[in-house]
Design a protein around this motif. Structure first.
Motif, PDB file in Angstrom:
ATOM      1  N   TRP A   8       0.859  -1.186   0.000  1.00 22.30           N
ATOM      2  CA  TRP A   8       0.000   0.000   0.000  1.00 22.30           C
ATOM      3  C   TRP A   8       0.892   1.232   0.000  1.00 22.30           C
ATOM      4  CZ3 TRP A   8       1.113  -3.098   4.087  1.00 22.30           C
ATOM      5  CH2 TRP A   8       1.653  -2.496   5.215  1.00 22.30           C
ATOM      6  N   GLY A   9       0.280   2.390  -0.125  1.00 21.05           N
ATOM      7  CA  GLY A   9       1.058   3.627  -0.108  1.00 21.05           C
ATOM      8  C   GLY A   9       0.462   4.623   0.864  1.00 21.05           C
ATOM      9  N   GLY A  10       1.314   5.479   1.383  1.00 17.60           N
ATOM     10  CA  GLY A  10       0.856   6.572   2.240  1.00 17.60           C
ATOM     11  C   GLY A  10       1.455   7.863   1.713  1.00 17.60           C
ATOM     12  N   VAL A  11       0.722   8.948   1.875  1.00 21.73           N
ATOM     13  CA  VAL A  11       1.183  10.236   1.352  1.00 21.73           C
ATOM     14  C   VAL A  11       1.991  10.964   2.423  1.00 21.73           C
ATOM     15  CG1 VAL A  11       0.493  12.436   0.374  1.00 21.73           C
ATOM     16  CG2 VAL A  11      -0.801  10.376  -0.160  1.00 21.73           C
ATOM     17  N   MET A  12       3.222  11.330   2.046  1.00 28.33           N
ATOM     18  CA  MET A  12       4.155  11.960   2.988  1.00 28.33           C
ATOM     19  C   MET A  12       4.272  13.450   2.697  1.00 28.33           C
ATOM     20  SD  MET A  12       5.421   9.184   4.353  1.00 28.33           S
ATOM     21  CE  MET A  12       4.041   8.130   4.019  1.00 28.33           C
ATOM     22  N   ASP A  13       4.337  14.235   3.749  1.00 29.71           N
ATOM     23  CA  ASP A  13       4.802  15.621   3.639  1.00 29.71           C
ATOM     24  C   ASP A  13       6.326  15.570   3.527  1.00 29.71           C
ATOM     25  OD1 ASP A  13       2.351  16.738   4.183  1.00 29.71           O
ATOM     26  OD2 ASP A  13       2.964  17.758   6.011  1.00 29.71           O
ATOM     27  N   MET A  14       6.887  15.699   2.324  1.00 28.05           N
ATOM     28  CA  MET A  14       8.353  15.716   2.230  1.00 28.05           C
ATOM     29  C   MET A  14       8.819  17.166   2.298  1.00 28.05           C
ATOM     30  SD  MET A  14       9.216  12.548   2.153  1.00 28.05           S
ATOM     31  CE  MET A  14      10.971  12.759   1.885  1.00 28.05           C
ATOM     32  N   SER A  15       9.587  17.493   3.323  1.00 32.62           N
ATOM     33  CA  SER A  15      10.001  18.878   3.505  1.00 32.62           C
ATOM     34  C   SER A  15      11.317  19.129   2.771  1.00 32.62           C
ATOM     35  CB  SER A  15      10.152  19.198   4.991  1.00 32.62           C
ATOM     36  OG  SER A  15      11.266  18.509   5.504  1.00 32.62           O
ATOM     37  N   MET A  16      11.713  20.383   2.734  1.00 31.84           N
ATOM     38  CA  MET A  16      12.868  20.766   1.929  1.00 31.84           C
ATOM     39  C   MET A  16      14.204  20.371   2.559  1.00 31.84           C
ATOM     40  SD  MET A  16      12.128  22.174  -0.934  1.00 31.84           S
ATOM     41  CE  MET A  16      10.511  22.172  -1.659  1.00 31.84           C
ATOM     42  N   ASP A  17      14.227  19.989   3.820  1.00 30.00           N
ATOM     43  CA  ASP A  17      15.474  19.508   4.412  1.00 30.00           C
ATOM     44  C   ASP A  17      15.293  18.152   5.096  1.00 30.00           C
ATOM     45  OD1 ASP A  17      13.978  20.295   6.522  1.00 30.00           O
ATOM     46  OD2 ASP A  17      15.432  21.687   7.378  1.00 30.00           O
ATOM     47  N   GLY A  18      14.130  17.534   4.891  1.00 32.44           N
ATOM     48  CA  GLY A  18      13.909  16.217   5.478  1.00 32.44           C
ATOM     49  C   GLY A  18      13.516  16.254   6.947  1.00 32.44           C
ATOM     50  N   SER A  19      13.311  17.440   7.509  1.00 28.89           N
ATOM     51  CA  SER A  19      12.945  17.556   8.922  1.00 28.89           C
ATOM     52  C   SER A  19      11.578  18.229   9.049  1.00 28.89           C
ATOM     53  CB  SER A  19      14.005  18.359   9.678  1.00 28.89           C
ATOM     54  OG  SER A  19      15.218  17.635   9.699  1.00 28.89           O
ATOM     55  N   PRO A  20      10.924  18.027  10.204  1.00 30.98           N
ATOM     56  CA  PRO A  20       9.538  18.482  10.351  1.00 30.98           C
ATOM     57  C   PRO A  20       9.399  19.940  10.805  1.00 30.98           C
ATOM     58  CG  PRO A  20      10.208  17.262  12.277  1.00 30.98           C
ATOM     59  CD  PRO A  20      11.371  17.222  11.337  1.00 30.98           C
ATOM     60  N   PHE A  21       8.153  20.349  10.990  1.00 30.33           N
ATOM     61  CA  PHE A  21       7.813  21.687  11.490  1.00 30.33           C
ATOM     62  C   PHE A  21       6.852  21.548  12.659  1.00 30.33           C
ATOM     63  CE2 PHE A  21       8.358  21.770   6.897  1.00 30.33           C
ATOM     64  CZ  PHE A  21       9.409  22.650   6.771  1.00 30.33           C
ATOM     65  N   ILE A  22       7.123  22.295  13.722  1.00 35.78           N
ATOM     66  CA  ILE A  22       6.151  22.478  14.810  1.00 35.78           C
ATOM     67  C   ILE A  22       6.262  23.955  15.141  1.00 35.78           C
ATOM     68  CG2 ILE A  22       5.465  21.880  17.162  1.00 35.78           C
ATOM     69  CD1 ILE A  22       6.918  19.245  16.856  1.00 35.78           C
ATOM     70  N   ASP A  23       5.364  24.773  14.623  1.00 36.12           N
ATOM     71  CA  ASP A  23       5.628  26.212  14.708  1.00 36.12           C
ATOM     72  C   ASP A  23       4.345  27.026  14.627  1.00 36.12           C
ATOM     73  OD1 ASP A  23       7.151  28.487  14.923  1.00 36.12           O
ATOM     74  OD2 ASP A  23       8.024  28.374  12.913  1.00 36.12           O
ATOM     75  N   HIS A  24       4.504  28.328  14.986  1.00 34.76           N
ATOM     76  CA  HIS A  24       3.476  29.317  14.704  1.00 34.76           C
ATOM     77  C   HIS A  24       3.349  29.459  13.190  1.00 34.76           C
ATOM     78  CE1 HIS A  24       3.807  31.029  18.818  1.00 34.76           C
ATOM     79  NE2 HIS A  24       5.066  30.677  18.701  1.00 34.76           N
ATOM     80  N   THR A  25       2.221  29.979  12.753  1.00 29.53           N
ATOM     81  CA  THR A  25       2.138  30.445  11.378  1.00 29.53           C
ATOM     82  C   THR A  25       2.115  31.970  11.458  1.00 29.53           C
ATOM     83  OG1 THR A  25      -0.256  30.539  11.409  1.00 29.53           O
ATOM     84  CG2 THR A  25       0.743  28.448  10.762  1.00 29.53           C
ATOM     85  N   GLY A  26       1.980  32.649  10.352  1.00 26.38           N
ATOM     86  CA  GLY A  26       1.866  34.107  10.400  1.00 26.38           C
ATOM     87  C   GLY A  26       0.540  34.565  10.989  1.00 26.38           C
ATOM     88  N   VAL A  27      -0.401  33.644  11.152  1.00 28.79           N
ATOM     89  CA  VAL A  27      -1.735  33.984  11.647  1.00 28.79           C
ATOM     90  C   VAL A  27      -1.782  33.746  13.158  1.00 28.79           C
ATOM     91  CG1 VAL A  27      -4.189  33.452  11.472  1.00 28.79           C
ATOM     92  CG2 VAL A  27      -2.724  33.299   9.436  1.00 28.79           C
ATOM     93  N   ASP A  28      -2.221  34.755  13.893  1.00 29.07           N
ATOM     94  CA  ASP A  28      -2.297  34.658  15.347  1.00 29.07           C
ATOM     95  C   ASP A  28      -3.264  33.528  15.744  1.00 29.07           C
ATOM     96  OD1 ASP A  28      -1.646  35.377  17.867  1.00 29.07           O
ATOM     97  OD2 ASP A  28      -3.098  37.020  18.006  1.00 29.07           O
TER      98      ASP A  28
END
Lengths: 416, 95
Positions: A334-354
């Motif tokens: 089977w397959g799963g859809v991955m968020d592939m980021s630009m450096d291979g590492s994840p994000f846990i962050d604010h966005t520009g929106v409060d």
């Protein structure tokens, strides 16, 4: 109900008529303090730790389909903390510590099994790299041992040691790594979050954000508008689609990773092995199936299925590492859809929106991160400050040059 | 996947390597006042659509030409293939 041997005994005497649903199926309220979008492992863990660590009372998890139906139900269940870089390793060590106490904490059997992960090396330079990685792992007391050929042979005598091109020269053994029951993780977090008052709302797709003056007020869903003081998005695999509703472009491409399970066999493999000369990793599930996988397919896709060239590549890797699996039949792939980021590492962050927070970019390593991802995302949402082990996972790190590129492949997501 | 090469006809996708969004053809002007921001967006941010996607494929195991392939990322259906050279020229880039 608390699960225990006594509870089972009581239900046996009662003819098993007293087992209730593991979580409620509530109607959405008009507003919440915290909304977590995404009822996968990370979203459910976030909701659980918001309730447990930060005493958040009014928390909802919104899930488009059913909980645990995305990548937490589609991975190869490996847990580990064997990273090299400062931005990553302390985070994954926290995750491993949470895994080690997960079942007691959740009162749920997630079948966490620290059966050990062995990364094989096939060249002198690869052994040097593993020695360095092992040293980095020891900074966080994650445990690492460098084995020579005899050490590997003692563990797994059936491997193809004397391959002319890629002989096995040794391996890096991470004894605290292992596997867990993926669905059990989602269900355990769901049940434990529900018991702390979290509303888990399924069949509720988010179709937009209500944002005024740069502040999020709530979310539009297929079950109506729901207000919220803070909204966290944890939908890896669909991050681009959901965050587009908030007008954000992300440093992420969506790719498919295929996974495979063989027919059930008698116990042949008691740990996890990764092949260093190709991209192939394998373990054996408690049901007996060999669970394995390799590279992503390498092109943008949201289809939860891949193509045959990668299947061939993965099984070739398997055959050159463990020739004995050649007669085994494949049961499922089977397959799963991955968020592939630009450096291979994840994000846990604010966005520009409060009041709007983002968790994603897990590439194909999201499962092992589940507990720490939820823990750190809850910390960020509750306190507006990143947790100390997740300070590097910022969305603006490419602008500031603080990439966390374990692979050293640059801004080419299909190479990470 | 079979990619219908404009010069060579149908070829298996495994002969190609994949670069990404065809927007990468449009490299920003390095002399622009806002070049730093534009290059950040160019190098690191992607539209990543679910649906029709124009993307760059390199025929590494073939004639080594770059193609712009229009493909549906939900179904893997390939809708069009063009030589990247032609696409770039139409945009007023290249020689």
């Amino acid at each position: 109900m608390r699960y225990s041997a006594l509870a089972i005994l009581r239900q046996v005497l009662n003819g098993h008529r007293g087992w209730g649903p593991a979580w409620r199926d509530p109607e959405p309220q008009s507003d919440y303090d915290f909304i977590v979008i995404g009822g996968g492992g990370h979203g459910l863990a976030t909701a659980y730790y918001l309730a447990k660590e930060h005493n958040a009372a009014r928390v909802a998890v919104l899930e488009k389909g059913w909980i645990g139906g995305g990548n937490v139900g589609r991975n190869t269940t490996i847990i580990r903390a064997n990273y090299l870089l400062d931005g990553n390793q302390p985070f994954y060590e926290l995750s491993l510590k949470l895994w080690e106490n997960l079942e007691q904490d959740l009162n749920y059997n997630a079948m966490v099994s620290q059966r050990g992960i062995l990364n094989l090396c096939h060249t002198d330079s690869q052994r040097d790299a593993y020695r360095r990685r092992g040293n980095a792992m020891m900074f966080t007391d994650s445990g690492a041992e460098l084995l020579d050929t005899d050490g590997v042979r003692a563990m797994y005598p059936f491997l193809n040691f004397d391959d002319a091109r890629f002989p096995i020269l040794g391996g890096l053994l991470h004894r605290r790594g292992g596997t867990a029951r993926h669905d059990g993780v989602a269900w355990g977090y769901a049940r434990a979050a529900d018991q702390r008052g979290v509303d888990i709302i399924q069949n509720c797709e988010v179709t937009g954000f209500r944002i005024e003056n740069g502040k999020v007020l709530g979310v539009e869903t297929t079950r109506g508008y729901i207000g919220a003081k803070k909204v966290g998005v944890a939908v890896a695999g669909s991050s681009g689609r959901v965050m587009a509703h908030a007008g954000l472009r992300l440093p992420i491409e969506s790719h498919v990773l295929q996974a495979f399970v063989s027919e059930g066999l008698k116990p042949v493999l008691d740990g996890v092995i990764t092949y260093g000369a190709g991209h192939f990793y394998i373990s054996q599930s408690d049901k007996g199936g060999l669970v394995f996988g390799g590279d992503i397919d390498g092109y943008n896709t949201y289809a939860q299925r891949g193509n045959l060239p990668v299947v061939e590549d993965v099984v070739e890797g398997g055959m050159s590492l463990m020739p004995m699996i050649g007669r085994t039949r494949l049961l499922r792939m089977w397959g799963g859809v991955m968020d592939m980021s630009m450096d291979g590492s994840p994000f846990i962050d604010h966005t520009g929106v409060d009041g709007l927070y983002f968790n994603g970019g897990w590439c194909y390593g999201g499962f092992k991160a589940t507990p720490a991802s939820g823990f750190c995302f809850a910390h960020l949402m509750a306190t507006d400050r990143p947790h100390e082990v997740a300070t590097a996972y910022r969305l603006d790190r490419f602008r500031t040059g603080r990439m966390i590129d374990e692979r050293g492949a640059g801004a080419q997501p299909n190479l990470h | 996947m079979i990619i219908n090469h404009p010069l060579l006809g149908p070829r298996d996708a495994s002969e190609f390597t994949y670069l990404g969004d065809a927007a990468l053809i449009e490299r920003p002007d390095w002399q622009s006042e806002t070049a730093q921001d534009e290059f950040h967006d160019y190098v690191y941010l992607r539209d990543n659509p679910a649906g029709t996607h124009r993307e760059l494929w390199f025929h590494e195991q073939g004639d080594r030409s770059w193609l712009v392939v229009t493909r549906n990322t939900m179904t893997h259906e390939i809708l069009a293939t063009e030589l990247a050279r032609d696409v770039a020229r139409k945009m007023g880039r290249g020689k």
